[in-house]
Design a protein around this motif. Structure first.
Motif, mmCIF file in Angstrom:
data_model
loop_
_atom_site.group_PDB
_atom_site.id
_atom_site.type_symbol
_atom_site.label_atom_id
_atom_site.label_comp_id
_atom_site.label_asym_id
_atom_site.label_seq_id
_atom_site.Cartn_x
_atom_site.Cartn_y
_atom_site.Cartn_z
ATOM 1 N N ILE A 156 0.750 -1.154 0.077
ATOM 2 C CA ILE A 156 -0.033 -0.217 0.097
ATOM 3 C C ILE A 156 0.931 1.375 -0.019
ATOM 4 N N ARG A 157 0.426 2.348 -0.865
ATOM 5 C CA ARG A 157 1.213 3.631 -0.903
ATOM 6 C C ARG A 157 0.536 4.619 -0.176
ATOM 7 N N HIS A 158 0.929 5.106 0.886
ATOM 8 C CA HIS A 158 0.051 5.838 1.888
ATOM 9 C C HIS A 158 -0.168 7.588 0.962
ATOM 10 N N HIS A 159 -1.550 7.875 1.549
ATOM 11 C CA HIS A 159 -1.658 9.063 1.063
ATOM 12 C C HIS A 159 -1.683 10.010 2.584
ATOM 13 N N ALA A 160 -1.903 9.416 3.756
ATOM 14 C CA ALA A 160 -2.066 9.928 4.875
ATOM 15 C C ALA A 160 -1.718 9.036 5.775
ATOM 16 N N ILE A 161 -1.446 9.214 7.324
ATOM 17 C CA ILE A 161 -0.921 8.256 8.181
ATOM 18 C C ILE A 161 -1.534 8.778 9.354
ATOM 19 N N GLY A 162 -2.140 8.000 10.150
ATOM 20 C CA GLY A 162 -2.812 8.472 11.497
ATOM 21 C C GLY A 162 -1.653 8.220 12.499
ATOM 22 N N GLU A 168 -1.538 3.063 11.773
ATOM 23 C CA GLU A 168 -2.828 3.344 11.002
ATOM 24 C C GLU A 168 -2.446 4.288 9.713
ATOM 25 N N GLY A 169 -3.245 3.994 8.741
ATOM 26 C CA GLY A 169 -3.068 4.810 7.413
ATOM 27 C C GLY A 169 -3.978 4.442 6.412
ATOM 28 N N GLU A 181 -7.445 11.385 3.955
ATOM 29 C CA GLU A 181 -6.914 11.947 5.361
ATOM 30 C C GLU A 181 -7.870 11.532 6.547
ATOM 31 N N THR A 182 -9.280 11.502 6.071
ATOM 32 C CA THR A 182 -10.199 10.866 7.036
ATOM 33 C C THR A 182 -10.151 9.387 7.210
ATOM 34 N N ILE A 221 -9.957 16.368 12.049
ATOM 35 C CA ILE A 221 -8.613 16.400 12.014
ATOM 36 C C ILE A 221 -8.057 17.719 12.468
ATOM 37 N N ASP A 222 -7.483 17.949 13.538
ATOM 38 C CA ASP A 222 -7.260 19.141 14.016
ATOM 39 C C ASP A 222 -5.708 19.726 13.652
#
Ligand code: NDP
Length: 330
Positions: free
Chosen positions: A36-42, A66-67, A118-119, A301-302
């Protein structure tokens, strides 16, 4: 074909300064795996426990649990995903603080079109945790609409999701938080009452709110600092659901105290027991996707940090300077 990825790793446990950006090789997924290629990571508080060594892991350790991103390839036997799918996950062992990774496919779920990356990256670990806490971690007497529960750190990542979900379930969630602004945030997200536990005695406030009866469940991720008071907030046969240690681990205790305080129950839960099969992961994720796409639970997401600013992100989380969810952007 092998490729490389930036990866945030620790070579020894310690403070945020131990996190370095290494270059690691990423190969093809084997049986049961996915690339998997991440667009966002938690970012999650559990990442702090991994970094400091509270939870034992072999070193060097690539952090992050998480991602969300795009599936590049799937290994033999993986049928629920294919190359090109948008996907998100919460998973153990760690390793999501990177551009691209190979990992077990079991916990990776297709992301509904209505949920952006992102969500997706922000909500999987925290949302699945809120799901099992509110839906599966029940007192023996059951939990009915109108019942009071106490949820510590209610303005945090898991906390704001729990406030909204509890309201949707009809529960009266009493939230604690470390500032008046955070209390206002918890109230705006569905908490029925909010207590600033840095300035107020939360046990007395809970007693006053519940007319002296106490709550049926306390969800406690703060640990050391709140443990004792949390037990005092429970009504007889109430459930202490311990699920974290943001202030430090809970000290050993004598079980007799549970009898003295009203035949209480104690459990220490972890998400990874709940998502230990593909079917269970998908069922819980479907429940989470439903409350998010219906708008009952909004993922807030703050804070957003570049992956290269991961040290600042950890410092902020540990300093109690964040609210809601935080993500890292590769
Ligand atoms: P949060 O965004 O909630 O951040 C942690 C919060 O804990 C802080 O913002 C702070 O809120 C509160 N806190 C209280 N005392 C301290 C302290 N001494 N140092 C730092 N923070 C403190 O994090 P997450 O949403 O990522 O996680 C929430 C909790 O849930 C964590 O403890 C985490 O480990 C746990 N967790 C457990 C899981 C499980 O399955 N067992 C899964 C997911 C999370 P305030 O200022 O309002 O007090």
């Amino acid at each position: 074909m092998s490729q490389s990825s930036r990866a945030v790793r620790i070579h020894r446990t310690g403070g945020p300064e131990e996190m370095v950006i290494d270059t690691v090789a990423v190969g093809e997924p084997g049986p049961g795996q996915v690339r998997i290629r991440h667009h966002a990571i938690g970012l999650n508080f559990i990442d702090v426990y991994q970094r400091t060594g509270l939870y034992n892991n072999p070193l060097p350790l690539q952090l992050g649990m998480e991602g969300a991103g795009v599936v590049e390839a799937v290994g033999e036997g993986v049928t629920h995903l294919k190359a090109g799918d948008r996907a998100a996950y919460a998973a153990n062992p760690p390793g999501s603080y990177c551009d691209v990774r190979v990992m077990p496919a079991m916990n990776v779920c297709k992301l509904p079109d209505a949920i952006d990356f992102e969500t997706g990256a922000a909500m999987m670990l925290k949302g699945l945790t809120a799901q099992y806490l509110l839906k599966k971690t029940r007192p023996v007497e059951g939990l009915e609409p109108g019942d009071f529960v106490l949820f510590h750190a209610a303005a945090g990542g898991v906390g704001l999701i729990a406030c909204q979900w509890a309201k949707a379930l009809g529960l009266q969630l009493i939230g604690t938080a470390g500032s008046d602004d955070k209390c206002a945030l918890a109230l705006a997200h569905g908490a029925a009452h909010a207590i600033n536990y840095r300035t107020e005695n939360f046990v007395e406030r809970v007693k006053a709110i519940t007319a002296g009866k106490g709550v049926k469940v306390v969800y406690d991720s703060v640990g050391k600092d709140t443990w004792e008071g949390s037990l005092d907030c429970l009504r007889p046969f109430g459930l202490m659901a311990s699920f974290g240690n943001a202030s430090g681990p809970v000290a050993p205790f004598a079980p007799g105290i549970l009898g003295a305080k009203g035949s209480l129950y104690v459990t220490r839960q972890t998400l990874f027991t709940h998502i230990s099969s593909r079917a269970a992961t998908q069922a819980m994720a479907d429940d989470l996707f439903a409350v998010v796409t219906s708008g009952q639970v909004k993922i807030r997401i703050d804070q957003r940090f570049a992956l290269t600013d991961v040290q600042a992100a950890h410092r902020s989380l540990e300093a109690r300077a964040t609210t809601g969810c935080t993500i890292l952007l590769p």
